[in-house]
Design a protein around this motif. Structure first.
Motif, PDB file in Angstrom:
ATOM      1  N   HIS A   1     -10.799  -9.098  -2.393  1.00 31.02           N
ATOM      2  CA  HIS A   1     -10.297  -8.644  -1.097  1.00 31.02           C
ATOM      3  C   HIS A   1     -11.187  -9.355  -0.080  1.00 31.02           C
ATOM      4  O   HIS A   1     -12.308  -8.962   0.183  1.00 31.02           O
ATOM      5  CB  HIS A   1     -10.423  -7.126  -0.946  1.00 31.02           C
ATOM      6  CG  HIS A   1      -9.221  -6.395  -1.437  1.00 31.02           C
ATOM      7  ND1 HIS A   1      -9.153  -5.021  -1.404  1.00 31.02           N
ATOM      8  CD2 HIS A   1      -8.043  -6.808  -1.953  1.00 31.02           C
ATOM      9  CE1 HIS A   1      -7.971  -4.625  -1.855  1.00 31.02           C
ATOM     10  NE2 HIS A   1      -7.294  -5.687  -2.211  1.00 31.02           N
TER      11      HIS A   1
ATOM     12  N   PHE B   1      -6.773   8.591  -0.695  1.00 31.69           N
ATOM     13  CA  PHE B   1      -7.879   8.908   0.218  1.00 31.69           C
ATOM     14  C   PHE B   1      -7.436   9.497   1.552  1.00 31.69           C
ATOM     15  O   PHE B   1      -8.250   9.732   2.429  1.00 31.69           O
ATOM     16  CB  PHE B   1      -8.751   7.669   0.475  1.00 31.69           C
ATOM     17  CG  PHE B   1      -8.012   6.423   0.925  1.00 31.69           C
ATOM     18  CD1 PHE B   1      -7.722   6.202   2.264  1.00 31.69           C
ATOM     19  CD2 PHE B   1      -7.618   5.472   0.008  1.00 31.69           C
ATOM     20  CE1 PHE B   1      -7.067   5.067   2.682  1.00 31.69           C
ATOM     21  CE2 PHE B   1      -6.958   4.315   0.402  1.00 31.69           C
ATOM     22  CZ  PHE B   1      -6.681   4.112   1.741  1.00 31.69           C
TER      23      PHE B   1
ATOM     24  N   HIS C   1       0.877  -1.165   0.000  1.00 25.82           N
ATOM     25  CA  HIS C   1       0.000   0.000   0.000  1.00 25.82           C
ATOM     26  C   HIS C   1       0.916   1.217   0.000  1.00 25.82           C
ATOM     27  O   HIS C   1       1.738   1.385   0.893  1.00 25.82           O
ATOM     28  CB  HIS C   1      -0.868  -0.011   1.247  1.00 25.82           C
ATOM     29  CG  HIS C   1      -2.220   0.598   1.053  1.00 25.82           C
ATOM     30  ND1 HIS C   1      -2.403   1.924   0.784  1.00 25.82           N
ATOM     31  CD2 HIS C   1      -3.451   0.038   1.085  1.00 25.82           C
ATOM     32  CE1 HIS C   1      -3.709   2.177   0.666  1.00 25.82           C
ATOM     33  NE2 HIS C   1      -4.375   1.048   0.852  1.00 25.82           N
TER      34      HIS C   1
HETATM   35  C1  AFD Z   1     -10.277  -0.098   2.991  1.00 24.27           C
HETATM   36  C2  AFD Z   1     -11.236   0.136   1.847  1.00 24.27           C
HETATM   37  C3  AFD Z   1     -10.948  -0.819   0.686  1.00 24.27           C
HETATM   38  C4  AFD Z   1      -9.477  -0.833   0.290  1.00 24.27           C
HETATM   39  C5  AFD Z   1      -8.623  -1.062   1.530  1.00 24.27           C
HETATM   40  C6  AFD Z   1      -7.140  -0.934   1.198  1.00 24.27           C
HETATM   41  O1  AFD Z   1     -12.556  -0.104   2.319  1.00 24.27           O
HETATM   42  O2  AFD Z   1     -11.345  -2.125   1.027  1.00 24.27           O
HETATM   43  O3  AFD Z   1      -9.246  -1.932  -0.595  1.00 24.27           O
HETATM   44  O4  AFD Z   1      -8.917  -0.083   2.521  1.00 24.27           O
HETATM   45  O5  AFD Z   1      -6.886   0.327   0.662  1.00 24.27           O
HETATM   46  O6  AFD Z   1     -10.596  -1.320   3.590  1.00 24.27           O
END
Ligand code: AFD
Ligand code: MN
Ligand code: MN
Length: 388
Positions: free
Chosen positions: A241, A96, A65
């Motif tokens: 996911h 975000f 990430h």
């Molecule tokens: C949060 C969001 C979404 C994203 C994850 C990783 O809801 O699932 O994939 O963060 O960024 O869970």
């Protein structure tokens, strides 16, 4: 009757990717609970992911990430991952968590902010070139909180523009997985709220764009296995996911809340050929372990996916098809419920012995003393979190 040798072969080669962010401190908007032994950088997160793979045998990659996992040298991080026995997996941009993104990222009404977000997405593809990652995992928190706040159609056009720019940048062996989420952090509209929106954009973009199904991102009661079957049938299922929910996007251990739903999802995967490597379905976890110790929680999550997969592989597909064709509702349903009722732990213990690992990964981890080692080694320094 399922062929046990074929079932075990499929279970030996299953590949479940763990998320780097699941190893760091996390919590809710009320509190992030710090834990001992938590990694302090991307290298230590990779070490923890390697530990999960060492005890399970089927978790050979870790998703990153960015910027949570930003390093000076991604080649060195990829080399370190290889040295500890795993690979770097999907790259997850983060558009975000900056103040600029208050009104959205790629859908923001301000062109300069859209450009900033796009530059970050393109930077993540540059990182994929170095790490050898195949998937760019795109989740947008973009949306609006009030009717009239922004043009719903205008935001779709901005989203499409950004997605096309990223799509053009992808290399031959790279894909973009467009994730959707019905709610939060925006409350009136999300710009990618559901599988249909993601699917429509992916069809617009081309074959390297696929839908990413996060099992916590639907309205309560949604039939997720229908979405999975439809997308797989259309060759647009990029992956999962996986997590578990009781109420919202709880990001709990997959299978903990509703193992029967996880089994039904895996049945559609097995029946649709989604377990074959050629189907390109990425089985990834996306979880946060707020109150439970992280490494064993991830081991448990991997085991839960394995158990659902094993049960799905045990479905007698000949009996199922015959019952379906005959309109024999109860026998067709029984083909699934019989498989779900099977205790597959002995079978999975044999698979682990075939892989040369302890048949009881949770017990083996507990007995290993690994946690006591890392809690001492990692005392001090700044524990990784999720930057909120
Ligand atoms: C949060 C969001 C979404 C994203 C994850 C990783 O809801 O699932 O994939 O963060 O960024 O869970
Ligand atoms: Mn997700
Ligand atoms: Mn989520």
């Amino acid at each position: 009757m399922a062929d046990t040798a074929a079932v075990k072969a499929a279970l030996r080669t299953q590949h479940i990717e763990t998320p780097s962010w699941a190893y760091g401190n996390s919590g809710t908007r009320f509190k992030v609970f710090a834990q001992e032994g938590v990694p302090r950088d991307a290298f230590e997160k990779v070490d923890d992911a390697a530990t999960v793979h060492r005890f399970t045998g089927v978790a050979p990659s870790v998703a990153l990430h960015i910027p949570w996992d930003r390093v000076d040298d991604y080649g060195a991080l990829a080399k370190h991952a290889d040295e500890v026995g795993i690979a770097l997996g999907a790259i997850n941009p983060n558009v975000f968590q900056e103040d600029d993104y208050r009104l959205g990222s790629v859908c923001n009404p301000d062109e300069a902010i859209r450009r900033k977000a796009l530059d970050h997405l393109l930077e993540c593809v540059d990182i994929m070139d170095v790490t050898g990652s195949k998937d760019l995992s795109l989740w947008f928190a973009d949306g609006t909180n009030y009717p009239g706040q922004d043009s719903i159609r205008g935001r779709q056009e901005r989203l499409s523009e950004a997605l096309h720019r990223v799509y053009e940048r992808l290399g031959d062996n790279q894909r973009m997985l467009v994730e959707y989420k019905l709610f939060e952090p925006a409350f009136y509209t999300m710009d990618v709220p559901d599988w249909g929106t993601s699917y429509a954009h992916c069809v617009d973009l081309g074959p390297k764009a696929k839908v990413l199904v996060d099992t916590g991102h639907h309205a309560p009661g949604t039939n997720i296995e229908f979405i999975v079957a439809f997308l797989l049938h259309r060759d647009r299922l990029g992956g999962f996911h996986f997590n578990s929910r009781f109420y919202a996007d709880d990001d709990l251990m997959v299978g903990a809340a509703d193992p029967y739903q996880l089994f039904r999802i895996m049945v559609e995967i097995v029946l649709g050929g989604g377990l074959d490597a050629s189907a390109g379905v990425a089985f990834m976890l996306d979880q946060c372990h707020n109150i439970e110790p992280k490494i064993p929680a991830l081991i448990r999550s991997v085991l839960n996916v394995q158990e659902a997969t094993a049960k799905a592989l045990l479905v007698d597909q000949d009996a199922l098809r015959t019952a379906q064709q005959n309109g024999d509702v109860l026998e067709a349903n029984a083909a699934l419920t019989d498989a779900f009722a099977t205790d597959v732990r002995p079978l999975l213990a044999e698979v682990r012995e075939d892989l040369g690992i302890d048949p009881d990964p949770m017990g083996a981890y507990r007995r290993s003393g690994h946690f006591d080692k890392i809690r001492v080694e990692r005392a001090g320094g700044a524990a990784a979190g999720w930057g909120a």
